[in-house]
Design an enzyme around this catalytic site. Structure first.
Site, PDB file in Angstrom:
ATOM      1  N   LEU A   1      59.823  13.766 102.255  1.00  0.00           N
ATOM      2  CA  LEU A   1      59.018  14.520 101.353  1.00  0.00           C
ATOM      3  C   LEU A   1      59.576  15.670 100.791  1.00  0.00           C
ATOM      4  O   LEU A   1      59.653  15.999  99.494  1.00  0.00           O
ATOM      5  CB  LEU A   1      57.764  14.814 101.898  1.00  0.00           C
ATOM      6  CG  LEU A   1      56.654  13.679 102.203  1.00  0.00           C
ATOM      7  CD1 LEU A   1      55.655  14.125 102.891  1.00  0.00           C
ATOM      8  CD2 LEU A   1      56.422  12.876 101.159  1.00  0.00           C
ATOM      9  N   HIS A   2      60.590  16.448 101.423  1.00  0.00           N
ATOM     10  CA  HIS A   2      61.245  17.683 100.855  1.00  0.00           C
ATOM     11  C   HIS A   2      61.964  17.310  99.665  1.00  0.00           C
ATOM     12  O   HIS A   2      62.699  18.278  99.006  1.00  0.00           O
ATOM     13  CB  HIS A   2      62.171  18.329 102.081  1.00  0.00           C
ATOM     14  CG  HIS A   2      63.420  17.664 102.492  1.00  0.00           C
ATOM     15  ND1 HIS A   2      63.324  16.729 103.209  1.00  0.00           N
ATOM     16  CD2 HIS A   2      64.635  17.710 102.223  1.00  0.00           C
ATOM     17  CE1 HIS A   2      64.606  16.144 103.174  1.00  0.00           C
ATOM     18  NE2 HIS A   2      65.323  16.733 102.631  1.00  0.00           N
TER      19      HIS A   2
ATOM     20  N   GLY B   1      62.020   5.366 104.307  1.00  0.00           N
ATOM     21  CA  GLY B   1      63.264   6.192 104.323  1.00  0.00           C
ATOM     22  C   GLY B   1      63.900   6.465 105.320  1.00  0.00           C
ATOM     23  O   GLY B   1      64.630   7.616 105.963  1.00  0.00           O
TER      24      GLY B   1
ATOM     25  N   MET C   1      72.629  11.806 108.729  1.00  0.00           N
ATOM     26  CA  MET C   1      71.018  11.759 108.946  1.00  0.00           C
ATOM     27  C   MET C   1      70.785  11.487 110.503  1.00  0.00           C
ATOM     28  O   MET C   1      69.930  12.011 111.113  1.00  0.00           O
ATOM     29  CB  MET C   1      70.388  10.927 108.113  1.00  0.00           C
ATOM     30  CG  MET C   1      70.301  11.367 106.484  1.00  0.00           C
ATOM     31  SD  MET C   1      69.704  13.293 106.336  1.00  0.00           S
ATOM     32  CE  MET C   1      71.039  13.808 105.796  1.00  0.00           C
TER      33      MET C   1
ATOM     34  N   ASP D   1      61.339  -0.147  97.260  1.00  0.00           N
ATOM     35  CA  ASP D   1      61.161   1.465  96.711  1.00  0.00           C
ATOM     36  C   ASP D   1      59.988   2.174  97.058  1.00  0.00           C
ATOM     37  O   ASP D   1      58.960   1.603  96.670  1.00  0.00           O
ATOM     38  CB  ASP D   1      61.402   1.126  95.070  1.00  0.00           C
ATOM     39  CG  ASP D   1      61.218   2.650  94.509  1.00  0.00           C
ATOM     40  OD1 ASP D   1      60.962   3.563  95.019  1.00  0.00           O
ATOM     41  OD2 ASP D   1      61.655   2.587  93.177  1.00  0.00           O
TER      42      ASP D   1
HETATM   43  C1  SAM Z   1      67.063  12.599 103.809  1.00  0.00           C
HETATM   44  S1  SAM Z   1      67.112  11.199 104.255  1.00  0.00           S
HETATM   45  C2  SAM Z   1      66.097  10.825 105.490  1.00  0.00           C
HETATM   46  C3  SAM Z   1      66.681   9.833 106.306  1.00  0.00           C
HETATM   47  C4  SAM Z   1      65.822   9.866 107.700  1.00  0.00           C
HETATM   48  N1  SAM Z   1      64.179   9.472 107.599  1.00  0.00           N
HETATM   49  C5  SAM Z   1      66.120  10.871 108.767  1.00  0.00           C
HETATM   50  O1  SAM Z   1      65.460  11.978 108.713  1.00  0.00           O
HETATM   51  O2  SAM Z   1      67.257  10.725 109.390  1.00  0.00           O
HETATM   52  C6  SAM Z   1      66.101  10.247 102.877  1.00  0.00           C
HETATM   53  C7  SAM Z   1      66.151   8.878 103.151  1.00  0.00           C
HETATM   54  O3  SAM Z   1      64.982   8.377 102.019  1.00  0.00           O
HETATM   55  C8  SAM Z   1      65.638   7.232 101.253  1.00  0.00           C
HETATM   56  N2  SAM Z   1      65.135   7.003  99.976  1.00  0.00           N
HETATM   57  C9  SAM Z   1      65.293   7.713  98.953  1.00  0.00           C
HETATM   58  N3  SAM Z   1      64.655   7.249  97.919  1.00  0.00           N
HETATM   59  C10 SAM Z   1      63.971   6.283  98.282  1.00  0.00           C
HETATM   60  C11 SAM Z   1      63.211   5.186  97.756  1.00  0.00           C
HETATM   61  N4  SAM Z   1      62.692   5.283  96.505  1.00  0.00           N
HETATM   62  N5  SAM Z   1      62.551   4.526  98.706  1.00  0.00           N
HETATM   63  C12 SAM Z   1      62.559   4.179  99.914  1.00  0.00           C
HETATM   64  N6  SAM Z   1      63.735   5.104 100.363  1.00  0.00           N
HETATM   65  C13 SAM Z   1      64.315   6.127  99.587  1.00  0.00           C
HETATM   66  C14 SAM Z   1      67.081   7.608 101.252  1.00  0.00           C
HETATM   67  O4  SAM Z   1      67.949   6.307 100.981  1.00  0.00           O
HETATM   68  C15 SAM Z   1      67.366   8.133 102.645  1.00  0.00           C
HETATM   69  O5  SAM Z   1      67.707   7.305 103.491  1.00  0.00           O
END
Ligand code: SAM
Length: 282
Positions: free
Chosen positions: A256-257, A196, A167, A239
């Site tokens: 969001l995706h 996230g 990421m 969370d």
């Molecule tokens: C696709 S990654 C994107 C990471 C970063 N925003 C980027 O674009 O490089 C999605 C992120 O959402 C986090 N995530 C998933 N479920 C979550 C939750 N319930 N609460 C907080 N973060 C969460 C994951 O651990 C991950 O780091």
């Protein structure tokens, strides 16, 4: 051109394309091999066209096998081949090979290793079964790996680290474009929560570009537990479906995706709650 000629050309093109499908995996396998062996790093550090014999001895590889991999990558313009003298040629870097240098500014190694590794490839092997299925909302990742991707990452720290680094590769590109393209959105923002935010690559770039900002890197507890620490960024585990830390602005990138519409509404409502008090920006 007559109909007959068109048909012959189309058939010839189809024949070429089908062989690309047959051996399409070979290109990604060669690139993965190049990353694992550190080929791009060695060639870049050499500083001038590197002969095969030197490359093979530095990497401790069998030269003829390495040569086959190099030929494929030169054909794909990942490396260049340049004359060293009348009898010898050597391999040089290109902008593409610099994406295969570990830890480099433009490195995409983590993303390639993530997507070409067995965990992320496994779901693709059952794509047809997934298309045939009705009424099952379990993700292909979970069907293949037994857990949803976030629980899987929590249980497999190596996968989690690779995922977060992957990421980061993408974040370096997109956040730089945001900084250059619309810096005004960060005017007056004193604290910014990245929801996230993974290993805080995005926030690190943002607080460097806009040093008046204090960042809150918010992600699942196992993710922030290993995120780098810094004076201008606080790592907060939690969370996003429960609650999100207060800030004057929230940053949400490539999150969001991963969720369906109802889940996205839940996340956005949680973003909205603290903002109602302080008139925030998303
Ligand atoms: C696709 S990654 C994107 C990471 C970063 N925003 C980027 O674009 O490089 C999605 C992120 O959402 C986090 N995530 C998933 N479920 C979550 C939750 N319930 N609460 C907080 N973060 C969460 C994951 O651990 C991950 O780091």
């Amino acid at each position: 051109m007559g109909d007959m000629e068109v048909t012959i050309k189309e058939e010839a093109r189809a024949e070429i394309k089908i062989w690309n499908y047959v051996f399409g995996y070979a290109k990604i396998a060669a690139v993965k091999c190049a990353i694992e062996l550190g080929i791009a790093d060695v060639i870049e550090n050499y500083g001038s066209p590197m002969p095969l014999s030197e490359l093979a001895s530095t990497l401790r590889c069998e030269p003829s096998r390495l040569h086959r991999i190099m030929r494929l990558m030169v054909h794909d313009r990942i490396f260049k081949q340049e004359p060293i003298n009348q009898h010898t040629v050597g391999f040089s870097s290109t902008p593409l090979s610099r994406c295969l240098i570990k830890g480099g500014e433009k490195s995409k190694t983590a993303f390639i290793l993530l997507m070409s590794g067995p965990t992320c490839l496994a779901p693709w092997h059952s794509l047809s079964a997934r298309v045939l299925e009705t009424g099952n909302n379990i993700s292909p990742f979970e069907v293949a790996n037994g857990k949803d991707i976030w629980s899987y990452a929590e249980a497999n720290p190596d996968f989690s680290e690779l995922f977060n680094n992957a990421m980061g590769c993408k974040a370096r590109l997109t956040v730089q474009a945001t900084i250059e393209g619309c810096p005004e959105v960060f005017d007056g923002v004193e604290n910014l929560v990245d929801i996230g935010g993974g290993n805080a690559t995005a926030l690190s770039l943002l607080v460097k570009a806009f040093p008046w900002i204090r960042g809150i890197n918010f992600d699942l507890p196992h993710v922030v537990a290993i995120a780098p620490k810094s004076d201008s960024i606080e790592n907060v585990g939690g969370d996003m479906f429960m609650s999100i830390p207060n800030a004057d602005a929230a940053f949400l990138m490539s999150v969001l995706h991963d969720w369906d519409d109802e889940e996205c509404i839940k996340i956005l409502k949680n973003v909205e709650k603290p903002f109602q008090k302080i008139k925030g920006r998303l």
